[in-house]
Design a protein around this motif. Structure first.
Motif, PDB file in Angstrom:
ATOM      1  N   THR A   8       0.837  -1.202   0.000  1.00 44.70           N
ATOM      2  CA  THR A   8       0.000   0.000   0.000  1.00 44.70           C
ATOM      3  C   THR A   8       0.873   1.253   0.000  1.00 44.70           C
ATOM      4  OG1 THR A   8      -0.074   0.018   2.421  1.00 44.70           O
ATOM      5  CG2 THR A   8      -1.879  -1.101   1.272  1.00 44.70           C
ATOM      6  N   THR A   9       0.266   2.353  -0.382  1.00 48.68           N
ATOM      7  CA  THR A   9       0.969   3.635  -0.363  1.00 48.68           C
ATOM      8  C   THR A   9       1.207   4.073   1.082  1.00 48.68           C
ATOM      9  OG1 THR A   9      -0.073   4.279  -2.433  1.00 48.68           O
ATOM     10  CG2 THR A   9       0.852   6.048  -1.083  1.00 48.68           C
ATOM     11  N   ILE A  10       2.369   4.659   1.314  1.00 48.54           N
ATOM     12  CA  ILE A  10       2.701   5.140   2.653  1.00 48.54           C
ATOM     13  C   ILE A  10       2.124   6.537   2.833  1.00 48.54           C
ATOM     14  CG2 ILE A  10       4.575   5.821   4.210  1.00 48.54           C
ATOM     15  CD1 ILE A  10       6.286   3.666   2.918  1.00 48.54           C
ATOM     16  N   ALA A  11       1.172   6.652   3.742  1.00 48.90           N
ATOM     17  CA  ALA A  11       0.537   7.944   4.031  1.00 48.90           C
ATOM     18  C   ALA A  11       1.185   8.571   5.251  1.00 48.90           C
ATOM     19  CB  ALA A  11      -0.956   7.739   4.263  1.00 48.90           C
ATOM     20  N   GLY A  12       0.776   9.828   5.534  1.00 53.10           N
ATOM     21  CA  GLY A  12       1.383  10.576   6.622  1.00 53.10           C
ATOM     22  C   GLY A  12       1.329   9.891   7.961  1.00 53.10           C
ATOM     23  N   ASN A  13       0.196   9.242   8.275  1.00 51.15           N
ATOM     24  CA  ASN A  13       0.083   8.617   9.589  1.00 51.15           C
ATOM     25  C   ASN A  13       0.851   7.307   9.692  1.00 51.15           C
ATOM     26  OD1 ASN A  13      -1.497   6.964   8.048  1.00 51.15           O
ATOM     27  ND2 ASN A  13      -3.391   7.274   9.212  1.00 51.15           N
ATOM     28  N   ALA A  14       1.569   6.949   8.627  1.00 51.71           N
ATOM     29  CA  ALA A  14       2.461   5.787   8.671  1.00 51.71           C
ATOM     30  C   ALA A  14       3.904   6.206   8.888  1.00 51.71           C
ATOM     31  CB  ALA A  14       2.341   4.981   7.381  1.00 51.71           C
ATOM     32  N   ILE A  15       4.124   7.508   9.041  1.00 49.07           N
ATOM     33  CA  ILE A  15       5.465   8.050   9.263  1.00 49.07           C
ATOM     34  C   ILE A  15       5.490   8.686  10.654  1.00 49.07           C
ATOM     35  CG2 ILE A  15       7.215   9.681   8.447  1.00 49.07           C
ATOM     36  CD1 ILE A  15       5.753   9.620   5.717  1.00 49.07           C
ATOM     37  N   VAL A  16       6.546   8.403  11.421  1.00 49.02           N
ATOM     38  CA  VAL A  16       6.660   8.981  12.757  1.00 49.02           C
ATOM     39  C   VAL A  16       8.017   9.660  12.924  1.00 49.02           C
ATOM     40  CG1 VAL A  16       7.571   6.883  13.867  1.00 49.02           C
ATOM     41  CG2 VAL A  16       6.316   8.579  15.231  1.00 49.02           C
ATOM     42  N   ARG A  17       7.981  10.823  13.523  1.00 46.38           N
ATOM     43  CA  ARG A  17       9.214  11.517  13.909  1.00 46.38           C
ATOM     44  C   ARG A  17       9.562  11.125  15.327  1.00 46.38           C
ATOM     45  NH1 ARG A  17       8.853  17.589  15.255  1.00 46.38           N
ATOM     46  NH2 ARG A  17       9.470  16.947  17.345  1.00 46.38           N
ATOM     47  N   VAL A  18      10.773  10.630  15.507  1.00 44.36           N
ATOM     48  CA  VAL A  18      11.224  10.176  16.822  1.00 44.36           C
ATOM     49  C   VAL A  18      12.174  11.217  17.409  1.00 44.36           C
ATOM     50  CG1 VAL A  18      12.400   8.353  18.099  1.00 44.36           C
ATOM     51  CG2 VAL A  18      11.016   7.777  16.082  1.00 44.36           C
ATOM     52  N   GLY A  19      11.722  11.920  18.433  1.00 42.01           N
ATOM     53  CA  GLY A  19      12.563  12.902  19.099  1.00 42.01           C
ATOM     54  C   GLY A  19      12.774  14.153  18.265  1.00 42.01           C
ATOM     55  N   PRO A  20      13.531  15.115  18.793  1.00 42.63           N
ATOM     56  CA  PRO A  20      13.833  16.341  18.050  1.00 42.63           C
ATOM     57  C   PRO A  20      14.694  16.029  16.833  1.00 42.63           C
ATOM     58  CG  PRO A  20      14.360  16.558  20.398  1.00 42.63           C
ATOM     59  CD  PRO A  20      14.126  15.113  20.143  1.00 42.63           C
ATOM     60  N   VAL A  21      14.425  16.707  15.747  1.00 43.38           N
ATOM     61  CA  VAL A  21      15.247  16.577  14.542  1.00 43.38           C
ATOM     62  C   VAL A  21      15.546  17.976  14.011  1.00 43.38           C
ATOM     63  CG1 VAL A  21      14.394  14.282  13.886  1.00 43.38           C
ATOM     64  CG2 VAL A  21      13.224  16.322  13.040  1.00 43.38           C
ATOM     65  N   ASN A  22      16.379  18.039  12.993  1.00 46.13           N
ATOM     66  CA  ASN A  22      16.710  19.303  12.351  1.00 46.13           C
ATOM     67  C   ASN A  22      15.434  20.077  12.011  1.00 46.13           C
ATOM     68  OD1 ASN A  22      16.929  20.453   9.338  1.00 46.13           O
ATOM     69  ND2 ASN A  22      18.823  20.895  10.422  1.00 46.13           N
ATOM     70  N   PRO A  23      15.386  21.405  12.254  1.00 46.90           N
ATOM     71  CA  PRO A  23      14.159  22.181  12.016  1.00 46.90           C
ATOM     72  C   PRO A  23      13.616  22.067  10.589  1.00 46.90           C
ATOM     73  CG  PRO A  23      15.720  23.472  13.282  1.00 46.90           C
ATOM     74  CD  PRO A  23      16.449  22.228  12.877  1.00 46.90           C
ATOM     75  N   THR A  24      14.493  22.034   9.597  1.00 52.02           N
ATOM     76  CA  THR A  24      14.033  21.899   8.211  1.00 52.02           C
ATOM     77  C   THR A  24      13.343  20.562   8.002  1.00 52.02           C
ATOM     78  OG1 THR A  24      15.810  23.325   7.396  1.00 52.02           O
ATOM     79  CG2 THR A  24      14.767  21.864   5.792  1.00 52.02           C
ATOM     80  N   VAL A  25      13.938  19.512   8.569  1.00 53.04           N
ATOM     81  CA  VAL A  25      13.342  18.178   8.464  1.00 53.04           C
ATOM     82  C   VAL A  25      12.016  18.134   9.203  1.00 53.04           C
ATOM     83  CG1 VAL A  25      13.641  15.738   9.032  1.00 53.04           C
ATOM     84  CG2 VAL A  25      15.581  17.062   8.172  1.00 53.04           C
ATOM     85  N   ALA A  26      11.980  18.704  10.408  1.00 53.92           N
ATOM     86  CA  ALA A  26      10.750  18.699  11.194  1.00 53.92           C
ATOM     87  C   ALA A  26       9.626  19.435  10.477  1.00 53.92           C
ATOM     88  CB  ALA A  26      11.012  19.345  12.559  1.00 53.92           C
ATOM     89  N   GLN A  27       9.962  20.563   9.862  1.00 52.29           N
ATOM     90  CA  GLN A  27       8.942  21.333   9.141  1.00 52.29           C
ATOM     91  C   GLN A  27       8.413  20.555   7.952  1.00 52.29           C
ATOM     92  OE1 GLN A  27      10.256  25.218   7.866  1.00 52.29           O
ATOM     93  NE2 GLN A  27       8.300  25.751   6.952  1.00 52.29           N
ATOM     94  N   ALA A  28       9.306  19.917   7.193  1.00 50.61           N
ATOM     95  CA  ALA A  28       8.879  19.138   6.029  1.00 50.61           C
ATOM     96  C   ALA A  28       8.034  17.943   6.449  1.00 50.61           C
ATOM     97  CB  ALA A  28      10.105  18.680   5.237  1.00 50.61           C
ATOM     98  N   LEU A  29       8.420  17.292   7.534  1.00 52.70           N
ATOM     99  CA  LEU A  29       7.645  16.145   8.005  1.00 52.70           C
ATOM    100  C   LEU A  29       6.224  16.556   8.344  1.00 52.70           C
ATOM    101  CD1 LEU A  29      10.221  14.348  10.329  1.00 52.70           C
ATOM    102  CD2 LEU A  29       9.293  13.483   8.182  1.00 52.70           C
ATOM    103  N   SER A  30       6.091  17.722   8.948  1.00 50.17           N
ATOM    104  CA  SER A  30       4.768  18.206   9.337  1.00 50.17           C
ATOM    105  C   SER A  30       3.966  18.713   8.144  1.00 50.17           C
ATOM    106  CB  SER A  30       4.923  19.308  10.384  1.00 50.17           C
ATOM    107  OG  SER A  30       3.673  19.886  10.699  1.00 50.17           O
ATOM    108  N   GLU A  31       4.586  19.618   7.360  1.00 45.70           N
ATOM    109  CA  GLU A  31       3.844  20.304   6.305  1.00 45.70           C
ATOM    110  C   GLU A  31       3.722  19.489   5.015  1.00 45.70           C
ATOM    111  OE1 GLU A  31       5.690  24.092   5.758  1.00 45.70           O
ATOM    112  OE2 GLU A  31       5.246  24.782   7.801  1.00 45.70           O
TER     113      GLU A  31
END
Length: 330
Positions: free
Chosen positions: A14-37
């Motif tokens: 199946t296609t990987i949707a947003g709720n199948a991806i998890v951010r573990v702990g603090p990450v680089n701000p650019t990465v965190a923003q992209a993961l969210s937005e």
């Protein structure tokens, strides 16, 4: 009839949707923003009841974890993610992740090699110069007014022309060696196996390397295999005129043995960018003037962190689109 339950097989269902991806702990701000937005990813709560509830609700559906090298995906968390397919790691080091369990479950891990090599090597060179020439102490000598009072700063150690041992001659170790060649240094090294593509002098153990050189620079990968590789015996081989520089992982040095060696003048000094229990630094190190202490800033430049963020997101996008990682850990 057998069923392939590997991560790669599950990836294609199946296609990987947003709720199948998890951010573990603090990450680089650019990465965190992209993961969210851009991806609408989930964020793992801190340890406790909230995390337990989160994993109870989402653990089965999570297929990709994005983390920093400092946090990683540890054994307990990985077990709570039964359908995890890939781990996207921001940083070249990935020793905080349970690599053995990932291998057993065929979960690939990516990291961000090459893009941080130059900055980490530059940091090693900076520590080398600061430690041997006592530049940190000299700067404090001026700031606190001691020089202005007429006192002369003590003599330090020449940095050029030294015999330097590189513990771990990988990408970063090689970049450090190349820089030190410009200072007329004689390069020696120890690896798990001897390299055939270098003329540097090879030594069969860390202790043998330390015995043969004036400065021991630690560039070995972290993890269980290298834990306390530089122990009391190796530090004794460094000797009272020798120095230790560490830009690898704090776990590679037996930190208690290092403090003891410095306090008792068993080695001349140390330059450290990493520590065993960051951001905690042993009080013994803080009180010593023959130690240079940096806050794990090896790759800490605007340019390198931007490159690391871009590569992290490139790995994520590649896995979502094609099921492959751009820079998998071999």
């Amino acid at each position: 009839m057998s069923t392939d339950t590997s991560a790669s097989a599950r990836r294609n269902t199946t296609t990987i949707a947003g709720n199948a991806i998890v951010r573990v702990g603090p990450v680089n701000p650019t990465v965190a923003q992209a993961l969210s937005e851009d991806f609408g990813s989930l964020v793992l709560p801190a340890a406790g009841s909230e995390r337990d509830a989160f994993l109870s609700e989402h653990g089965q559906s999570i297929r990709v974890a994005v983390c920093s090298g400092k946090i990683g995906v540890d054994s307990e968390l990985m077990k709570a993610l039964p359908n995890l397919e890939a781990i996207i790691n921001f940083g070249v080091g990935y020793d905080a992740t349970d690599v053995a369990q990932a291998a057993e479950r065929n979960i690939p891990i990516s990291n961000t090699p090459d893009v941080l090599t130059d900055c980490v090597a530059d940091t090693a060179l900076g520590l080398y110069l600061m430690t041997l020439r006592s530049f940190g102490s000299a700067e404090r000598f001026v700031r606190n007014g001691t020089w202005g009072s007429g006192e002369n700063f003590p003599l330090a150690t020449r940095a050029s022309g030294k015999r330097v041992g590189i513990l771990g001659l990988g990408r970063i170790g090689q970049a450090i060696a190349s820089r030190l060649e410009a200072f007329g240094c004689e390069i020696h090294y120890h690896n798990r196996s001897e390299k055939t593509d270098t003329a540097y002098a090879y030594h069969r153990s860390a202790a043998e390397l330390a015995e043969a050189t004036d400065v021991l620079i630690i560039a070995a990968a972290g993890g269980p295999q290298s834990a306390h590789l530089v122990d009391a015996n190796v530090l004794s081989s460094v000797g009272p005129q020798g120095f230790v520089i560490n830009i690898a992982r704090g776990s590679v040095i037996d930190e208690a043995a290092l403090v003891n060696a410095l306090e008792n003048n068993l080695i001349a000094g140390a330059g450290l960018d990493v520590f065993a229990h960051e951001p905690s630094v042993p009080q013994g190190l803080l009180e010593l003037d023959n130690v240079v202490l940096l806050p794990h800033l090896g790759s800490g430049t605007h340019e390198t962190r931007a490159d690391m963020a871009a590569l992290t997101l490139e790995n994520l996008r590649s896995y979502i689109a094609e099921g492959t990682l751009v820079t998998p850990v071999s």
